[in-house]
Design an enzyme around this catalytic site. Structure first.
Site, PDB file in Angstrom:
ATOM      1  NE  ARG A  52      18.299  -8.752 -30.340  1.00  0.00           N
ATOM      2  CZ  ARG A  52      19.405  -8.800 -31.042  1.00  0.00           C
ATOM      3  NH1 ARG A  52      19.773  -9.924 -31.609  1.00  0.00           N
ATOM      4  NH2 ARG A  52      20.132  -7.720 -31.211  1.00  0.00           N
ATOM      5  NE  ARG A  56      20.010 -14.580 -34.803  1.00  0.00           N
ATOM      6  CZ  ARG A  56      21.196 -14.057 -34.544  1.00  0.00           C
ATOM      7  NH1 ARG A  56      22.224 -14.359 -35.318  1.00  0.00           N
ATOM      8  NH2 ARG A  56      21.374 -13.251 -33.506  1.00  0.00           N
ATOM      9  NE  ARG A  65      14.560 -12.831 -42.028  1.00  0.00           N
ATOM     10  CZ  ARG A  65      15.811 -12.779 -41.584  1.00  0.00           C
ATOM     11  NH1 ARG A  65      16.032 -12.685 -40.309  1.00  0.00           N
ATOM     12  NH2 ARG A  65      16.827 -12.782 -42.417  1.00  0.00           N
ATOM     13  CG  ASP A 101      17.988  -4.312 -35.616  1.00  0.00           C
ATOM     14  OD1 ASP A 101      18.203  -5.304 -34.911  1.00  0.00           O
ATOM     15  OD2 ASP A 101      18.843  -3.438 -35.818  1.00  0.00           O
ATOM     16  CE1 TYR A 176      26.090  -2.803 -33.980  1.00  0.00           C
ATOM     17  CE2 TYR A 176      24.537  -1.564 -32.652  1.00  0.00           C
ATOM     18  CZ  TYR A 176      25.237  -2.727 -32.904  1.00  0.00           C
ATOM     19  OH  TYR A 176      25.080  -3.808 -32.084  1.00  0.00           O
TER      20      TYR A 176
HETATM   21  O1  1CP Z   1      12.482 -10.448 -30.005  1.00  0.00           O
HETATM   22  C1  1CP Z   1      12.974  -9.323 -29.891  1.00  0.00           C
HETATM   23  O2  1CP Z   1      13.635  -9.009 -28.871  1.00  0.00           O
HETATM   24  C2  1CP Z   1      12.672  -8.258 -30.921  1.00  0.00           C
HETATM   25  C3  1CP Z   1      13.608  -8.030 -31.905  1.00  0.00           C
HETATM   26  C4  1CP Z   1      14.917  -7.267 -31.807  1.00  0.00           C
HETATM   27  C5  1CP Z   1      15.394  -6.288 -30.919  1.00  0.00           C
HETATM   28  C6  1CP Z   1      14.763  -5.798 -29.633  1.00  0.00           C
HETATM   29  C7  1CP Z   1      15.874  -7.408 -32.819  1.00  0.00           C
HETATM   30  C8  1CP Z   1      15.761  -8.328 -33.939  1.00  0.00           C
HETATM   31  N1  1CP Z   1      16.869  -6.496 -32.608  1.00  0.00           N
HETATM   32  C9  1CP Z   1      16.611  -5.823 -31.432  1.00  0.00           C
HETATM   33  C10 1CP Z   1      17.399  -4.744 -30.834  1.00  0.00           C
HETATM   34  C11 1CP Z   1      18.838  -4.659 -31.152  1.00  0.00           C
HETATM   35  N2  1CP Z   1      19.455  -4.733 -32.359  1.00  0.00           N
HETATM   36  C12 1CP Z   1      19.809  -4.339 -30.186  1.00  0.00           C
HETATM   37  C13 1CP Z   1      19.514  -4.081 -28.744  1.00  0.00           C
HETATM   38  C14 1CP Z   1      19.253  -5.334 -28.005  1.00  0.00           C
HETATM   39  C15 1CP Z   1      20.443  -6.188 -27.661  1.00  0.00           C
HETATM   40  O3  1CP Z   1      21.417  -5.652 -27.101  1.00  0.00           O
HETATM   41  O4  1CP Z   1      20.369  -7.389 -27.914  1.00  0.00           O
HETATM   42  C16 1CP Z   1      21.054  -4.302 -30.828  1.00  0.00           C
HETATM   43  C17 1CP Z   1      22.397  -4.027 -30.206  1.00  0.00           C
HETATM   44  C18 1CP Z   1      20.819  -4.555 -32.205  1.00  0.00           C
HETATM   45  C19 1CP Z   1      21.813  -4.578 -33.297  1.00  0.00           C
HETATM   46  C20 1CP Z   1      21.817  -5.893 -33.945  1.00  0.00           C
HETATM   47  N3  1CP Z   1      20.893  -6.291 -34.871  1.00  0.00           N
HETATM   48  C21 1CP Z   1      22.674  -6.990 -33.675  1.00  0.00           C
HETATM   49  C22 1CP Z   1      23.827  -7.016 -32.686  1.00  0.00           C
HETATM   50  C23 1CP Z   1      25.145  -6.916 -33.405  1.00  0.00           C
HETATM   51  C24 1CP Z   1      26.311  -6.740 -32.439  1.00  0.00           C
HETATM   52  O5  1CP Z   1      26.819  -5.628 -32.324  1.00  0.00           O
HETATM   53  O6  1CP Z   1      26.701  -7.749 -31.819  1.00  0.00           O
HETATM   54  C25 1CP Z   1      22.243  -8.048 -34.481  1.00  0.00           C
HETATM   55  C26 1CP Z   1      22.814  -9.441 -34.576  1.00  0.00           C
HETATM   56  C27 1CP Z   1      21.116  -7.577 -35.228  1.00  0.00           C
HETATM   57  C28 1CP Z   1      20.267  -8.360 -36.152  1.00  0.00           C
HETATM   58  C29 1CP Z   1      19.019  -8.838 -35.565  1.00  0.00           C
HETATM   59  N4  1CP Z   1      18.071  -8.036 -34.973  1.00  0.00           N
HETATM   60  C30 1CP Z   1      17.007  -8.801 -34.568  1.00  0.00           C
HETATM   61  C31 1CP Z   1      17.289 -10.155 -34.932  1.00  0.00           C
HETATM   62  C32 1CP Z   1      16.368 -11.323 -34.716  1.00  0.00           C
HETATM   63  C33 1CP Z   1      18.552 -10.167 -35.532  1.00  0.00           C
HETATM   64  C34 1CP Z   1      19.280 -11.374 -36.111  1.00  0.00           C
HETATM   65  C35 1CP Z   1      19.191 -11.362 -37.578  1.00  0.00           C
HETATM   66  C36 1CP Z   1      18.506 -12.527 -38.198  1.00  0.00           C
HETATM   67  O7  1CP Z   1      17.642 -13.230 -37.626  1.00  0.00           O
HETATM   68  O8  1CP Z   1      18.814 -12.755 -39.386  1.00  0.00           O
END
Ligand code: 1CP
Length: 380
Positions: A52, A56, A65, A101, A176
């Site tokens: 990540r 954000r 964004r 994602d 999910y």
């Molecule tokens: O920089 C990076 O790492 C690349 C971007 C990335 C990755 C690798 C994003 C962007 N998502 C992911 C993978 C992801 N998505 C995982 C596995 C990694 C981890 O465990 O952190 C998971 C579980 C998700 C699902 C997801 N998408 C969540 C988690 C929800 C929960 O169950 O708590 C969330 C908050 C998202 C949205 C998301 N994905 C990525 C971002 C930057 C965001 C936030 C949204 C935004 O900025 O509006």
């Protein structure tokens, strides 16, 4: 061109084949750079990237964004590529992770899914019955075109810095899909695998197929390594993982086996199943912050390269506390065949990006020979 079987090789101009990323610090560690005596070779530069790292915590991300939904941003090749590059420019990390994602393959297949701000992935209709699974759409290879374009644009800018592709592991993705939204205990999928094992296996097979092909699309377009995120596998007991999940994660990895790209497997709370996660097809194990790297090596053996595991909570601690912790993590990884520094889970949205930049500088400054030695450039 892309197919779901793993017999095609990467194109000749791919960074792994042209040699652009083959000698990078990241790939050397992922491959386990032992020297001739059998001891792990000291790296010339200790590679580090952050899960990540895009997103954000970065003001430039929040600006770009504005007004675009998360999944639309992922599917806009120019925007996805720019967001992928932001942390590389800012922090001087040793790898980019593709901005996307784990639910993108669902969206590309036509499943009604959104990322709700401050919540996470939410499905229009959760997938709970055999008929729900049977109604899941087919994912066409052509749907990956925006992903391939974004990856292509990104690797052009990255030069010799490798791009890491990724996907969600079948259990985490299915969690999910069954719950329809983020959950704490993942009761829905854990019930389903016992109460309706056929439905579970059909769902997990679908998830393995779309995630495996998502990783493959990124690798074929120019990514040099791939990481399968089983973020929530820690909610499973070892027997459940072995009986109901392992074969599906292995099926996801099968899509990308034999391409010559290192494959990383990461989960949280997965200390009890690290060996099973490796045997699913991983070259490298991502370790969360809950166990010491030396303990992970004791469980896996020294030949398994590791990635991790700076505790994200310490990013907010006093600089000297954080520095001591980072040095201990570096030392903890020294018994493994390779070690790529990372956090033990994702960058918290509240993290101060300047602290991340300082952590990268610190890691790059630590003597390859002696991780406990003082940084020579910081003597004063
Ligand atoms: O920089 C990076 O790492 C690349 C971007 C990335 C990755 C690798 C994003 C962007 N998502 C992911 C993978 C992801 N998505 C995982 C596995 C990694 C981890 O465990 O952190 C998971 C579980 C998700 C699902 C997801 N998408 C969540 C988690 C929800 C929960 O169950 O708590 C969330 C908050 C998202 C949205 C998301 N994905 C990525 C971002 C930057 C965001 C936030 C949204 C935004 O900025 O509006």
């Amino acid at each position: 061109m892309a197919s779901s079987t793993a017999e095609t090789t990467l194109p000749a101009d791919h960074p792994l084949r042209s040699g652009r990323t083959a000698d990078s610090a990241l790939l050397n560690q992922y491959r386990g750079s032992r020297d001739s005596s059998g001891a792990p070779a000291a790296p010339s530069r200790r590679p580090v990237w952050f899960m990540r790292q895009a997103g954000r915590s970065l003001p430039e991300y929040r600006r770009l964004r504005e007004g675009t939904s998360m999944l639309d941003a992922c599917l806009d090749p120019e925007m996805a590529s720019e967001i992928t590059m932001q942390p590389v420019r800012r922090h001087d990390v040793d790898a980019a992770i593709f901005f996307s994602d784990i639910v993108i393959p669902l969206r590309l297949a036509g499943v009604d899914v959104e990322i709700v701000p401050n919540v996470g992935p939410v499905l229009g209709s959760p997938v709970r019955s055999r008929s729900d699974v049977e109604a899941l759409p087919e994912l066409d290879d052509d749907a990956f075109a925006p992903i391939a374009e974004a990856v292509g644009r990104t690797v052009e800018q990255l030069g010799s810095t490798p791009l890491i592709g990724f996907a969600g592991a079948p259990f985490t993705l299915a969690a999910y899909m069954v719950e329809g939204r983020p959950s704490r205990d993942h009761l829905g999928p854990r019930t389903m695998m016992h109460a309706e094992p056929d439905t579970w296996h059909a769902l997990a097979s679908w998830a393995a197929d779309v995630s495996g092909r998502f990783m493959r699309a990124q690798l074929e377009a120019g990514a040099s390594a791939a990481q399968l995120f089983d973020s929530w596998a820690g909610s499973l007991g070892r027997t459940d993982y072995a009986d109901h999940v392992h074969q599906h994660s292995a099926a996801a990895f099968d899509h990308v086996a034999g391409l010559g790209a290192p494959l990383v497997h990461f989960g949280t709370g997965t200390g009890e199943i690290l060996d099973l996660m490796r045997s699913a097809g991983a070259d490298v194990l991502g370790i969360d912050y809950r166990i010491e790297l030396s303990e992970a090596t004791r469980r896996l053996g020294p030949e398994t390269p590791l990635q991790g595991n700076i505790d994200p909570a310490l990013l907010d601690a006093d600089p000297s506390v954080l520095e001591d912790h980072v040095r201990r993590v570096v030392e903890g990884g020294s018994g493994a065949a390779g070690h790529v520094l990372n956090l033990g889970h994702g960058v918290p949205p509240s993290a101060d990006p300047e602290v991340l930049t300082r952590v990268v500088e610190l890691i790059h400054s630590i003597s390859p020979a002696d991780p406990t030695a003082e940084d020579p450039s910081a003597e004063s």
